[in-house]
Scaffold this motif. Structure first.
Motif, PDB file in Angstrom:
ATOM      1  N   GLY A   1       5.379 -14.209   1.742  1.00  0.00           N
ATOM      2  CA  GLY A   1       6.128 -13.531   0.565  1.00  0.00           C
ATOM      3  C   GLY A   1       6.003 -12.137   0.179  1.00  0.00           C
ATOM      4  O   GLY A   1       6.747 -10.751  -0.110  1.00  0.00           O
ATOM      5  N   GLY A   2       6.878 -11.833   1.708  1.00  0.00           N
ATOM      6  CA  GLY A   2       8.401 -10.397   1.762  1.00  0.00           C
ATOM      7  C   GLY A   2       7.013  -9.282   2.884  1.00  0.00           C
ATOM      8  O   GLY A   2       5.822 -10.228   3.471  1.00  0.00           O
ATOM      9  N   LEU A   3       7.917  -8.527   3.173  1.00  0.00           N
ATOM     10  CA  LEU A   3       7.791  -7.797   4.129  1.00  0.00           C
ATOM     11  C   LEU A   3       6.272  -6.849   4.264  1.00  0.00           C
ATOM     12  O   LEU A   3       5.468  -6.313   5.138  1.00  0.00           O
ATOM     13  CB  LEU A   3       8.016  -7.086   4.865  1.00  0.00           C
ATOM     14  CG  LEU A   3       8.520  -6.059   6.111  1.00  0.00           C
ATOM     15  CD1 LEU A   3       7.860  -6.909   7.543  1.00  0.00           C
ATOM     16  CD2 LEU A   3       9.049  -4.542   6.986  1.00  0.00           C
ATOM     17  N   ARG A   4       6.164  -6.729   3.064  1.00  0.00           N
ATOM     18  CA  ARG A   4       4.920  -5.779   2.235  1.00  0.00           C
ATOM     19  C   ARG A   4       3.755  -6.623   3.169  1.00  0.00           C
ATOM     20  O   ARG A   4       2.524  -6.233   2.844  1.00  0.00           O
ATOM     21  CB  ARG A   4       4.875  -5.496   1.003  1.00  0.00           C
ATOM     22  CG  ARG A   4       4.149  -4.797   0.103  1.00  0.00           C
ATOM     23  CD  ARG A   4       3.920  -4.132  -1.039  1.00  0.00           C
ATOM     24  NE  ARG A   4       4.802  -3.208  -0.625  1.00  0.00           N
ATOM     25  CZ  ARG A   4       4.883  -2.990  -2.035  1.00  0.00           C
ATOM     26  NH1 ARG A   4       4.754  -2.985  -3.805  1.00  0.00           N
ATOM     27  NH2 ARG A   4       6.190  -1.884  -2.600  1.00  0.00           N
ATOM     28  N   GLU A   5       3.805  -7.876   2.205  1.00  0.00           N
ATOM     29  CA  GLU A   5       2.156  -8.964   2.529  1.00  0.00           C
ATOM     30  C   GLU A   5       2.266  -9.039   3.830  1.00  0.00           C
ATOM     31  O   GLU A   5       1.031  -8.673   4.195  1.00  0.00           O
ATOM     32  CB  GLU A   5       2.668  -9.877   1.909  1.00  0.00           C
ATOM     33  CG  GLU A   5       2.718  -9.859   0.191  1.00  0.00           C
ATOM     34  CD  GLU A   5       1.421  -8.993  -0.604  1.00  0.00           C
ATOM     35  OE1 GLU A   5       0.502  -9.125   0.403  1.00  0.00           O
ATOM     36  OE2 GLU A   5       1.466  -8.228  -1.381  1.00  0.00           O
ATOM     37  N   VAL A   6       3.067  -9.133   4.717  1.00  0.00           N
ATOM     38  CA  VAL A   6       2.980  -9.453   6.369  1.00  0.00           C
ATOM     39  C   VAL A   6       2.252  -7.804   6.720  1.00  0.00           C
ATOM     40  O   VAL A   6       1.065  -8.259   7.739  1.00  0.00           O
ATOM     41  CB  VAL A   6       4.335  -9.244   6.612  1.00  0.00           C
ATOM     42  CG1 VAL A   6       4.347  -9.375   8.608  1.00  0.00           C
ATOM     43  CG2 VAL A   6       5.009 -10.743   6.738  1.00  0.00           C
ATOM     44  N   ALA A   7       2.037  -6.782   6.207  1.00  0.00           N
ATOM     45  CA  ALA A   7       1.821  -5.433   7.064  1.00  0.00           C
ATOM     46  C   ALA A   7       1.045  -5.760   6.569  1.00  0.00           C
ATOM     47  O   ALA A   7      -0.630  -4.594   7.159  1.00  0.00           O
ATOM     48  CB  ALA A   7       2.572  -4.363   6.095  1.00  0.00           C
ATOM     49  N   ARG A   8      -0.162  -5.833   4.861  1.00  0.00           N
ATOM     50  CA  ARG A   8      -1.543  -5.666   4.976  1.00  0.00           C
ATOM     51  C   ARG A   8      -2.442  -6.646   4.852  1.00  0.00           C
ATOM     52  O   ARG A   8      -3.319  -7.190   5.234  1.00  0.00           O
ATOM     53  CB  ARG A   8      -1.548  -5.807   3.196  1.00  0.00           C
ATOM     54  CG  ARG A   8      -1.324  -6.824   2.518  1.00  0.00           C
ATOM     55  CD  ARG A   8      -1.034  -6.708   1.193  1.00  0.00           C
ATOM     56  NE  ARG A   8      -2.281  -6.120   0.620  1.00  0.00           N
ATOM     57  CZ  ARG A   8      -3.405  -7.508   0.625  1.00  0.00           C
ATOM     58  NH1 ARG A   8      -3.416  -8.294   1.191  1.00  0.00           N
ATOM     59  NH2 ARG A   8      -5.191  -7.048   0.129  1.00  0.00           N
ATOM     60  N   ALA A   9      -1.662  -8.159   5.848  1.00  0.00           N
ATOM     61  CA  ALA A   9      -2.549  -9.353   6.680  1.00  0.00           C
ATOM     62  C   ALA A   9      -2.709  -9.170   7.338  1.00  0.00           C
ATOM     63  O   ALA A   9      -2.625  -8.693   7.876  1.00  0.00           O
ATOM     64  CB  ALA A   9      -1.251 -10.872   6.472  1.00  0.00           C
TER      65      ALA A   9
END
Length: 606
Positions: A571-579
């Motif tokens: 669901g986007g780069l922000r979610e990748v960063a926090r995963a």
């Protein structure tokens, strides 16, 4: 006033910025307070502000003698671990609950038309319980999102049984109105089954469907609708996250070992009933060079003899005498004791957490004042100086195929790394890949400023490289008429292994061979590795900025198709960063190694 026995500035200097849990202890070793943080360094720094602290916080800070930290993979893990530690330790300054009924669950009733709801307390009502969840808010959010995706009723039974017409939830398509018979039992149970599958983690089908809808909306230029699906995918991923902190009912100890620069750290995590009850850090003393395997062989019998041993010890490295250790421990405990070094499965997650904490605590140990002083004294003897080195600078070069070349300069003084004095240099106007020219440019720019009085000149200049790099540094300093700086080159050995470096001192024809366990060599290795880390980090940042590319494009092994799949699924780069790694590896095509690289690119290795 803060307890003088606790050096807050030195503690904060070596602290990580990762999420985790901290324990504040008094002079008697009693835990005063347990807390969690998304960023440990930022959170703990807030306790030592000069003003603005509440009276209760000032009273707490005045009693601090030591602070222990546990690094976790995500903030959610930190929250659950904090809960476990508060229950186990009962710290004076924490809000304490008298029972274990504060974990919230999602509840599915056993009615003909089941309802989904919030539950906290004893599990007396028949039905299925999903959880525990880290907070009440996360359960409420889960129920809201489930209602949007799976139209299963969430109303109370008293409301449900007295309806003569559908309520507003049916009008907004968040319920199928089983209360007035607008859906048959079989169709309703399909929605229920999908909700159960999602809550149990078998949710890939749901994610794939939402991802397909998002792509279709995007192709039709319905970007607002695509963003809606993107946000929903991110939210579903968040509520579905699997934690390392809670697992199956089991009692194990997890041992992680890190050895570097003549110093070792052993982290022991205590898992009881599937819950992480915290850890203990050990800094064993030894002479010479030991491997992690050798250290574990010595540590395990010393620590576990004459104490209660859990049924399983999970190890980061395999001791050569592992079978013998298991046999002796089993005889002593009067029960079978297993020693495992996992390579996959759930236990490897515990090992990675232990190793991460061991590495971070080892790094903090390496920059402690007493350790730095010992190493400076050893370096003083190696150089034949009459005084301790007061300031050391080290340079390194980083580029990719000659592009986006960056030079780093790191600075150490008598207290260790001086992060505020670190400098980076974007190298321009040279032949791509010419490291000598890059080094000359960086040194010239650096020492021209220092000669003008814009900073302090170092006693010692360390260059990552051999005779060629050393000659470049000597030439630059001679041209600038700087004579008071000693120049030293540190070249990796033929196998590029730590401990086999060769030192080249300007003005001396013969190279210096130092013993692998020399504190002076450990200090130089620390300088070199820090310069390399800082150079690589800045090179990556320059590539991203200069080419206006996504951070994902700098990760080796992550091609366009996998990047697209990653962004769609999460669901986007922000979610990748926090995963976390667990969430990343669930995306089709993302291996465990690649997931770890993606995670490290956003969080870094410390």
């Amino acid at each position: 006033m803060l307890n003088h026995a606790f050096d807050a500035s030195a503690f904060l200097k070596g602290l990580t910025s990762r999420p985790g849990v901290y324990r504040m202890l008094d002079a008697e070793g009693k835990v005063l307070y347990v807390g969690k943080a998304r960023n440990l360094k930022r959170r703990l720094s807030s306790y030592f502000r000069k003003s603005g602290l509440a009276p209760k916080t000032r009273a707490l800070v005045n009693q601090i003698y030591e602070i222990e930290t546990i690094v976790t993979h995500t903030e959610n893990e930190a929250l659950i671990l904090e809960n476990n530690l508060i229950k186990a330790l009962q710290p004076r300054y924490n809000v304490l609950l008298k029972d274990d009924k504060n974990y919230p669950y999602v509840f599915l009733s056993s009615d003909d038309f089941p309802r989904l709801g919030f539950h906290r307390g004893a599990k007396r009502v028949p039905g299925q319980y999903f959880g525990p969840y880290p907070s009440i808010g996360s359960v409420r959010q889960t129920l809201r999102l489930l209602q949007e995706v799976f139209p299963v009723r969430q109303c109370e039974d008293s409301f449900y049984r007295n309806r003569s017409r559908p309520c507003l939830q049916y009008q907004i398509k968040r319920c199928t109105a089983p209360c007035v018979g607008l859906i048959d039992k079989e169709s309703y149970h399909q929605d229920v089954q999908h909700a159960i599958m999602f809550l149990e983690g078998r949710d890939q089908q749901v994610i794939d469907e939402l991802a397909a809808r998002m792509e279709k909306a995007s192709q039709q230029l319905a970007f607002e609708q695509a963003a809606f699906y993107r946000d929903r995918i991110g939210s579903l991923r968040r509520i579905q996250e699997r934690q390392y902190i809670s697992g199956k009912e089991m009692d194990i100890d997890v041992l992680g070992v890190a050895v570097r620069g003549g110093v070792a750290c052993v982290e022991v995590f205590f898992i009881r009933g599937g819950r992480n009850l915290g850890n203990k850090t050990f800094l064993p003393k030894f002479q010479g060079n030991l491997t992690p395997r050798e250290l574990l062989s010595a540590f395990i019998p010393q620590y576990y003899f004459n104490r209660e041993i859990p049924p399983t010890l999970v190890l980061s490295h395999q001791p050569e005498d592992m079978e013998l250790l298991a046999e002796v421990l089993s005889e002593q405990a009067g029960k079978k004791i297993m020693l495992l070094r996992p390579t996959r499965g759930s236990k490897i997650r515990w090992v990675k957490m232990a190793l991460t904490n061991a590495e971070i605590n080892l790094s903090r140990r390496l920059v402690k004042r007493t350790n730095i002083t010992q190493r400076l004294e050893s370096l003083q003897q190696l150089l034949g100086w009459t005084n301790l080195p007061q300031r050391i600078e080290c340079f390194d070069i980083s580029h990719t195929g000659g592009k986006a070349t960056v030079a780093s300069c790191v600075v150490f003084d008598k207290e260790g790394p001086c992060n505020t004095d670190y400098r980076r240099f974007n190298i321009e106007g040279i032949t791509p890949g010419d490291d000598y020219a890059a080094l000359r440019q960086a040194l010239t720019r650096r020492y021209r400023r220092l000669k003008k009085g814009e900073g302090k000149l170092p006693d010692l200049l360390v260059i990552d490289g051999g005779k060629g790099q050393l000659a470049q540094a000597v030439t630059v300093l001679r041209e600038m008429e700087i004579e008071e700086i000693t120049v030293l080159g540190i070249a990796k050995g033929p196998e590029r292994k730590a401990g086999k470096e060769t030192l080249f001192l300007a003005g001396h024809d013969t190279p210096i061979i130092v013993a692998p366990d020399s504190p002076a060599l450990h200090l130089l290795q620390h300088l070199r590795d820090e310069a390399h880390r800082f150079a690589v980090a800045n090179h990556r940042q320059r590539r991203i900025k200069g080419h206006k590319i996504s951070p994902l494009e700098t990760i080796p092994g992550l091609g366009p198709k996998r990047r697209q799949k990653l962004l769609i699924q999460l669901g986007g780069l922000r979610e990748v960063a926090r995963a976390g790694v667990e969430e990343l590896v669930r995306v089709p095509g993302i291996s465990l190694d690649l997931a770890q690289r993606i995670y490290d690119s956003f969080h870094g290795r410390e």
